[in-house]
Design a protein around this motif. Structure first.
Motif, mmCIF file in Angstrom:
data_model
loop_
_atom_site.group_PDB
_atom_site.id
_atom_site.type_symbol
_atom_site.label_atom_id
_atom_site.label_comp_id
_atom_site.label_asym_id
_atom_site.label_seq_id
_atom_site.Cartn_x
_atom_site.Cartn_y
_atom_site.Cartn_z
ATOM 1 N N LEU A 176 -61.889 -89.204 -29.545
ATOM 2 C CA LEU A 176 -62.822 -89.606 -30.594
ATOM 3 C C LEU A 176 -64.104 -88.777 -30.546
ATOM 4 N N ASP A 177 -64.595 -88.507 -29.343
ATOM 5 C CA ASP A 177 -65.792 -87.677 -29.195
ATOM 6 C C ASP A 177 -65.566 -86.274 -29.772
ATOM 7 N N LEU A 178 -64.404 -85.678 -29.471
ATOM 8 C CA LEU A 178 -64.087 -84.346 -29.982
ATOM 9 C C LEU A 178 -64.009 -84.349 -31.506
ATOM 10 N N ARG A 179 -63.327 -85.321 -32.063
ATOM 11 C CA ARG A 179 -63.190 -85.409 -33.514
ATOM 12 C C ARG A 179 -64.545 -85.641 -34.170
ATOM 13 N N MET A 180 -65.364 -86.521 -33.574
ATOM 14 C CA MET A 180 -66.683 -86.812 -34.136
ATOM 15 C C MET A 180 -67.539 -85.554 -34.160
ATOM 16 N N ARG A 181 -67.552 -84.805 -33.056
ATOM 17 C CA ARG A 181 -68.333 -83.574 -33.019
ATOM 18 C C ARG A 181 -67.860 -82.582 -34.069
ATOM 19 N N ALA A 182 -66.546 -82.447 -34.215
ATOM 20 C CA ALA A 182 -65.992 -81.515 -35.199
ATOM 21 C C ALA A 182 -66.362 -81.946 -36.622
ATOM 22 N N LEU A 183 -66.269 -83.228 -36.904
ATOM 23 C CA LEU A 183 -66.623 -83.723 -38.238
ATOM 24 C C LEU A 183 -68.107 -83.565 -38.531
ATOM 25 N N LEU A 184 -68.940 -83.875 -37.565
ATOM 26 C CA LEU A 184 -70.384 -83.729 -37.775
ATOM 27 C C LEU A 184 -70.775 -82.267 -37.962
ATOM 28 N N ASP A 185 -70.132 -81.372 -37.213
ATOM 29 C CA ASP A 185 -70.384 -79.938 -37.397
ATOM 30 C C ASP A 185 -69.976 -79.497 -38.797
ATOM 31 N N TRP A 186 -68.796 -79.971 -39.243
ATOM 32 C CA TRP A 186 -68.323 -79.615 -40.572
ATOM 33 C C TRP A 186 -69.290 -80.131 -41.641
ATOM 34 N N MET A 192 -58.464 -94.900 -42.995
ATOM 35 C CA MET A 192 -57.551 -93.948 -42.367
ATOM 36 C C MET A 192 -57.949 -93.680 -40.912
ATOM 37 N N ALA A 193 -59.238 -93.655 -40.641
ATOM 38 C CA ALA A 193 -59.696 -93.465 -39.261
ATOM 39 C C ALA A 193 -59.269 -94.647 -38.388
ATOM 40 N N LEU A 194 -59.424 -95.852 -38.908
ATOM 41 C CA LEU A 194 -58.987 -97.031 -38.155
ATOM 42 C C LEU A 194 -57.479 -97.008 -37.931
ATOM 43 N N ARG A 195 -56.730 -96.595 -38.941
ATOM 44 C CA ARG A 195 -55.275 -96.495 -38.783
ATOM 45 C C ARG A 195 -54.917 -95.476 -37.710
ATOM 46 N N ASP A 196 -55.611 -94.342 -37.671
ATOM 47 C CA ASP A 196 -55.355 -93.336 -36.640
ATOM 48 C C ASP A 196 -55.579 -93.905 -35.243
ATOM 49 N N VAL A 197 -56.654 -94.653 -35.061
ATOM 50 C CA VAL A 197 -56.937 -95.256 -33.759
ATOM 51 C C VAL A 197 -55.857 -96.277 -33.409
ATOM 52 N N GLN A 198 -55.466 -97.111 -34.372
ATOM 53 C CA GLN A 198 -54.398 -98.084 -34.115
ATOM 54 C C GLN A 198 -53.104 -97.375 -33.713
ATOM 55 N N ASN A 199 -52.740 -96.317 -34.423
ATOM 56 C CA ASN A 199 -51.523 -95.576 -34.096
ATOM 57 C C ASN A 199 -51.605 -94.950 -32.715
ATOM 58 N N CYS A 200 -52.765 -94.435 -32.370
ATOM 59 C CA CYS A 200 -52.942 -93.840 -31.053
ATOM 60 C C CYS A 200 -52.760 -94.895 -29.967
ATOM 61 N N LEU A 201 -53.367 -96.044 -30.159
ATOM 62 C CA LEU A 201 -53.244 -97.120 -29.179
ATOM 63 C C LEU A 201 -51.818 -97.641 -29.078
ATOM 64 N N ALA A 202 -51.063 -97.532 -30.174
ATOM 65 C CA ALA A 202 -49.668 -97.974 -30.182
ATOM 66 C C ALA A 202 -48.719 -96.898 -29.648
ATOM 67 N N GLY A 203 -49.266 -95.738 -29.281
ATOM 68 C CA GLY A 203 -48.447 -94.680 -28.719
ATOM 69 C C GLY A 203 -47.793 -93.792 -29.749
ATOM 70 N N LYS A 204 -48.254 -93.861 -31.004
ATOM 71 C CA LYS A 204 -47.697 -92.995 -32.056
ATOM 72 C C LYS A 204 -48.530 -91.734 -32.144
ATOM 73 N N ASN A 205 -47.874 -90.615 -32.404
ATOM 74 C CA ASN A 205 -48.576 -89.347 -32.526
ATOM 75 C C ASN A 205 -49.393 -89.334 -33.806
ATOM 76 N N ASN A 206 -50.613 -88.870 -33.731
ATOM 77 C CA ASN A 206 -51.481 -88.751 -34.901
ATOM 78 C C ASN A 206 -52.552 -87.719 -34.626
ATOM 79 N N PRO A 207 -53.378 -87.400 -35.628
ATOM 80 C CA PRO A 207 -54.326 -86.295 -35.465
ATOM 81 C C PRO A 207 -55.377 -86.453 -34.364
ATOM 82 N N ILE A 208 -55.660 -87.665 -33.904
ATOM 83 C CA ILE A 208 -56.740 -87.775 -32.916
ATOM 84 C C ILE A 208 -56.261 -87.759 -31.484
ATOM 85 N N CYS A 209 -54.963 -87.852 -31.257
ATOM 86 C CA CYS A 209 -54.537 -87.835 -29.850
ATOM 87 C C CYS A 209 -53.225 -87.122 -29.656
#
Length: 81
Positions: A23-33, A64-81
């Protein structure tokens, strides 16, 4: 493979620390963008205008961000992990 993909390739073994790092990496990338492409965004706050397209896009992006976090926690591959 980019840096995010190398560090967070296997979402099935995600820990709270790993998720925080992703999440930190994604946040930094988004804020830079945003700083590069829309530096006025903090001042404009158009997503607060009821019924605006900006408000709809903000809610969609947040969902969509919340869904990505839920998928990550459920062990599904997604853009944040």
């Amino acid at each position: 493979m980019d840096r995010d993909q190398e560090v967070f390739a296997d979402c099935a073994d995600v820990s709270a620390e790993t998720l925080q790092q992703a999440l930190d990496l994604r946040m930094r990338a988004l804020l830079d963008w945003l700083q590069e492409h829309a530096p006025e965004i903090d001042d404009a706050q158009k997503h607060l205008d009821a019924g605006s397209a900006e408000q709809a896009y903000w809610h969609y992006g947040y969902a969509m961000a919340l869904r990505d976090v839920q998928n990550c926690l459920a062990g599904k591959n997604n853009p944040i992990c």
